[in-house]
Design a protein around this motif. Structure first.
Motif, PDB file in Angstrom:
ATOM      1  N   THR A  52      11.667 -10.894  18.578  1.00  0.00           N
ATOM      2  CA  THR A  52      11.053  -9.984  19.417  1.00  0.00           C
ATOM      3  C   THR A  52       9.695  -9.298  18.984  1.00  0.00           C
ATOM      4  N   ARG A  53       9.098  -8.948  19.965  1.00  0.00           N
ATOM      5  CA  ARG A  53       7.654  -8.030  19.627  1.00  0.00           C
ATOM      6  C   ARG A  53       8.128  -6.743  19.325  1.00  0.00           C
ATOM      7  N   PRO A  54       7.721  -5.968  18.180  1.00  0.00           N
ATOM      8  CA  PRO A  54       7.897  -4.511  18.155  1.00  0.00           C
ATOM      9  C   PRO A  54       6.841  -3.778  19.118  1.00  0.00           C
ATOM     10  N   ALA A  55       7.251  -2.450  19.546  1.00  0.00           N
ATOM     11  CA  ALA A  55       6.542  -1.928  20.272  1.00  0.00           C
ATOM     12  C   ALA A  55       5.077  -1.610  19.651  1.00  0.00           C
ATOM     13  N   ARG A  56       4.096  -1.297  20.569  1.00  0.00           N
ATOM     14  CA  ARG A  56       2.585  -0.917  19.741  1.00  0.00           C
ATOM     15  C   ARG A  56       2.737   0.306  18.992  1.00  0.00           C
ATOM     16  N   THR A  57       3.810   1.203  19.545  1.00  0.00           N
ATOM     17  CA  THR A  57       3.646   2.438  18.601  1.00  0.00           C
ATOM     18  C   THR A  57       4.339   2.334  17.319  1.00  0.00           C
ATOM     19  N   PHE A  58       5.224   1.348  17.126  1.00  0.00           N
ATOM     20  CA  PHE A  58       5.673   1.195  16.024  1.00  0.00           C
ATOM     21  C   PHE A  58       4.704   0.451  14.909  1.00  0.00           C
ATOM     22  N   LEU A  59       4.140  -0.624  15.573  1.00  0.00           N
ATOM     23  CA  LEU A  59       2.768  -1.043  14.811  1.00  0.00           C
ATOM     24  C   LEU A  59       1.940  -0.311  14.358  1.00  0.00           C
ATOM     25  N   GLY A  60       1.569   0.852  15.053  1.00  0.00           N
ATOM     26  CA  GLY A  60       0.849   1.791  14.683  1.00  0.00           C
ATOM     27  C   GLY A  60       1.471   2.628  13.627  1.00  0.00           C
ATOM     28  N   ALA A  61       2.638   2.896  13.798  1.00  0.00           N
ATOM     29  CA  ALA A  61       3.449   3.807  12.620  1.00  0.00           C
ATOM     30  C   ALA A  61       3.400   2.848  11.221  1.00  0.00           C
ATOM     31  N   ALA A  62       3.460   1.474  11.412  1.00  0.00           N
ATOM     32  CA  ALA A  62       3.448   0.727  10.281  1.00  0.00           C
ATOM     33  C   ALA A  62       2.000   0.619   9.541  1.00  0.00           C
ATOM     34  N   ALA A  63       1.169   0.409  10.390  1.00  0.00           N
ATOM     35  CA  ALA A  63      -0.361   0.350   9.870  1.00  0.00           C
ATOM     36  C   ALA A  63      -0.799   1.698   9.121  1.00  0.00           C
ATOM     37  N   LEU A  64      -0.157   2.867   9.811  1.00  0.00           N
ATOM     38  CA  LEU A  64      -0.543   4.155   9.191  1.00  0.00           C
ATOM     39  C   LEU A  64       0.178   4.175   7.914  1.00  0.00           C
ATOM     40  N   SER A  65       1.341   3.627   7.494  1.00  0.00           N
ATOM     41  CA  SER A  65       2.196   3.644   6.460  1.00  0.00           C
ATOM     42  C   SER A  65       1.551   3.028   5.367  1.00  0.00           C
ATOM     43  N   VAL A  66       1.046   1.544   5.783  1.00  0.00           N
ATOM     44  CA  VAL A  66       0.309   0.767   4.770  1.00  0.00           C
ATOM     45  C   VAL A  66      -0.999   1.391   4.304  1.00  0.00           C
ATOM     46  N   ALA A  67      -1.644   1.776   5.101  1.00  0.00           N
ATOM     47  CA  ALA A  67      -2.827   2.716   4.841  1.00  0.00           C
ATOM     48  C   ALA A  67      -2.457   3.635   3.795  1.00  0.00           C
ATOM     49  N   GLY A  68      -1.398   4.478   4.105  1.00  0.00           N
ATOM     50  CA  GLY A  68      -1.053   5.577   3.061  1.00  0.00           C
ATOM     51  C   GLY A  68      -0.833   4.855   1.792  1.00  0.00           C
ATOM     52  N   VAL A  69      -0.196   3.758   1.709  1.00  0.00           N
ATOM     53  CA  VAL A  69       0.353   3.217   0.476  1.00  0.00           C
ATOM     54  C   VAL A  69      -1.021   2.907  -0.457  1.00  0.00           C
ATOM     55  N   VAL A  70      -1.906   2.273   0.269  1.00  0.00           N
ATOM     56  CA  VAL A  70      -3.239   1.896  -0.124  1.00  0.00           C
ATOM     57  C   VAL A  70      -3.811   3.037  -0.982  1.00  0.00           C
ATOM     58  N   GLY A  90      -3.953  13.453  -7.176  1.00  0.00           N
ATOM     59  CA  GLY A  90      -5.268  13.410  -6.736  1.00  0.00           C
ATOM     60  C   GLY A  90      -5.385  13.706  -5.124  1.00  0.00           C
ATOM     61  N   ALA A  91      -6.690  13.801  -4.733  1.00  0.00           N
ATOM     62  CA  ALA A  91      -6.989  14.033  -3.372  1.00  0.00           C
ATOM     63  C   ALA A  91      -6.500  12.650  -2.668  1.00  0.00           C
ATOM     64  N   LEU A  92      -6.948  11.479  -3.229  1.00  0.00           N
ATOM     65  CA  LEU A  92      -6.723  10.059  -2.406  1.00  0.00           C
ATOM     66  C   LEU A  92      -5.107  10.173  -2.285  1.00  0.00           C
ATOM     67  N   GLY A  93      -4.547  10.342  -3.501  1.00  0.00           N
ATOM     68  CA  GLY A  93      -2.899  10.337  -3.470  1.00  0.00           C
ATOM     69  C   GLY A  93      -2.210  11.016  -2.468  1.00  0.00           C
ATOM     70  N   LEU A  94      -2.772  12.436  -2.538  1.00  0.00           N
ATOM     71  CA  LEU A  94      -2.149  13.392  -1.538  1.00  0.00           C
ATOM     72  C   LEU A  94      -2.278  12.924  -0.217  1.00  0.00           C
ATOM     73  N   ALA A  95      -3.388  12.299   0.349  1.00  0.00           N
ATOM     74  CA  ALA A  95      -3.788  12.002   1.407  1.00  0.00           C
ATOM     75  C   ALA A  95      -2.655  10.546   1.702  1.00  0.00           C
ATOM     76  N   GLY A  96      -2.687   9.605   0.931  1.00  0.00           N
ATOM     77  CA  GLY A  96      -1.957   8.711   0.923  1.00  0.00           C
ATOM     78  C   GLY A  96      -0.472   8.981   1.188  1.00  0.00           C
ATOM     79  N   GLY A  97      -0.011   9.949   0.461  1.00  0.00           N
ATOM     80  CA  GLY A  97       1.410  10.363   0.549  1.00  0.00           C
ATOM     81  C   GLY A  97       1.667  10.893   1.769  1.00  0.00           C
ATOM     82  N   ALA A  98       0.818  11.817   2.272  1.00  0.00           N
ATOM     83  CA  ALA A  98       0.838  12.190   3.680  1.00  0.00           C
ATOM     84  C   ALA A  98       1.066  11.372   4.675  1.00  0.00           C
ATOM     85  N   LEU A  99       0.291  10.148   4.744  1.00  0.00           N
ATOM     86  CA  LEU A  99       0.256   9.140   5.584  1.00  0.00           C
ATOM     87  C   LEU A  99       1.426   8.340   5.387  1.00  0.00           C
ATOM     88  N   VAL A 100       1.912   8.154   4.420  1.00  0.00           N
ATOM     89  CA  VAL A 100       3.411   7.383   4.467  1.00  0.00           C
ATOM     90  C   VAL A 100       4.445   8.171   5.036  1.00  0.00           C
TER      91      VAL A 100
END
Length: 301
Positions: free
Chosen positions: A126-144, A279-289
């Motif tokens: 099944t295809r996930p909803a676009r909103t869920f894919l957006g949330a997944a992308a946001l989380s992955v960006a946060g981990v990076v 650090g600044a990057l880590g705090l931003a990433g943690g918030a995104l996750v």
């Protein structure tokens, strides 16, 4: 008005009495990464894992001995398979937390909440909803961002191990939902069989590959024993019984929401007690996750 307000207040109090133990489980799970990091080295991972689960297994076996005898052969095999997957999860998590910060470990493992619906979508085609894919992308960006220190560098080995642990957790959840034999069994005997399997796996792997569990335990001081008992009694035994108790008194979504605060407590423990800095990057990433996983949980639910 008072006759209406009284039942409402009573219901609110009952909800709070259920929510509080669940919130405590999320707190101790969040603190477990720092506790594991404090008492474990790369050489003692297997020994500590044997000790952690061997301490609680007799309690589970004693409480659930009747239900254990009631399990069918298919249920034993299914629970053993789940236990093998669980062994992989704890190996990856424990080795991972040794090689990264407790804060990173708790936040990266929260990706399970995103990876599980994605894995389910793959299995069910099944295809996930676009909103869920957006949330997944946001989380992955946060981990990076989270895994960066002073600049953009490769993630540490511990970060990669925690990511693999999140994938293994996803596999464990999907396996539980796909193995028919275990779906009708009680949680208590299934958990006992799974933990028994993990103890056996860790005991075999630890034979001749480092300090024995007994030698490791003998070398523990008061602080290490306190950490081990915290992991065994609170993060394993207490957490399991609270979940069994709460799931009969509240909704699964409410349980998920409260336990989903685990990465917040992991970050709080790592920063406040472990002296870790993002650090600044880590705090931003943690918030995104955190935002991404919360958004993804809502979109998937």
């Amino acid at each position: 008005m008072s006759s209406i307000a009284a039942p409402s207040a009573l219901a609110s109090r009952r909800a709070w009495l259920t929510d509080l133990p669940l919130l405590l489980v999320a707190v101790v799970w969040g603190a477990s990464y720092l506790a594991a990091k404090d008492i474990t080295t790369a050489r003692t991972v297997l020994a500590v894992l044997v000790l952690r689960f061997a301490l609680v297994l007799p309690v589970l076996a004693a409480v659930g001995h009747r239900s254990l005898r009631a399990l069918t052969g298919a249920q034993w095999r299914g629970a053993t398979l789940l236990g093998l997957i669980l062994s992989g999860i704890f190996l990856l998590e424990t080795y991972g937390v040794v090689h990264t910060s407790a804060t990173n470990a708790g936040l990266i493992i929260s990706l399970t909440m995103i990876l599980t619906p994605l894995g389910e979508a793959v299995v069910t085609r099944t295809r996930p909803a676009r909103t869920f894919l957006g949330a997944a992308a946001l989380s992955v960006a946060g981990v990076v961002l989270l895994t960066q220190g002073g600049g953009f560098t490769g993630p540490s080995p511990g970060d990669l191990l925690m990511l693999l642990a999140a994938l293994a957790r996803t596999l464990h959840v999907l396996a539980m939902s796909r193995i028919r034999a275990v779906q009708g069994a009680d949680a208590l005997p299934l958990t006992a069989v799974q933990l028994g399997t993990t103890v056996a796996v860790f005991a075999v792997l630890s034979a001749g590959t480092g300090p024995t569990p007994w030698a490791t335990a003998a070398g523990f001081g008061a602080r290490q024993w306190a950490g081990l008992l915290f992991l065994s009694a609170l993060c394993t035994l207490f957490a399991f019984f609270v979940q069994m108790w709460a799931v009969r008194r509240t909704s699964p979504s409410r349980v998920s929401l409260l336990l989903g605060t685990e990465p917040l407590w992991a970050a709080a423990a790592g920063i406040a007690l472990g002296g870790e800095r993002l650090g600044a990057l880590g705090l931003a990433g943690g918030a995104l996750v955190l935002v991404g996983t919360a958004w993804g949980r809502r979109a998937a639910g």
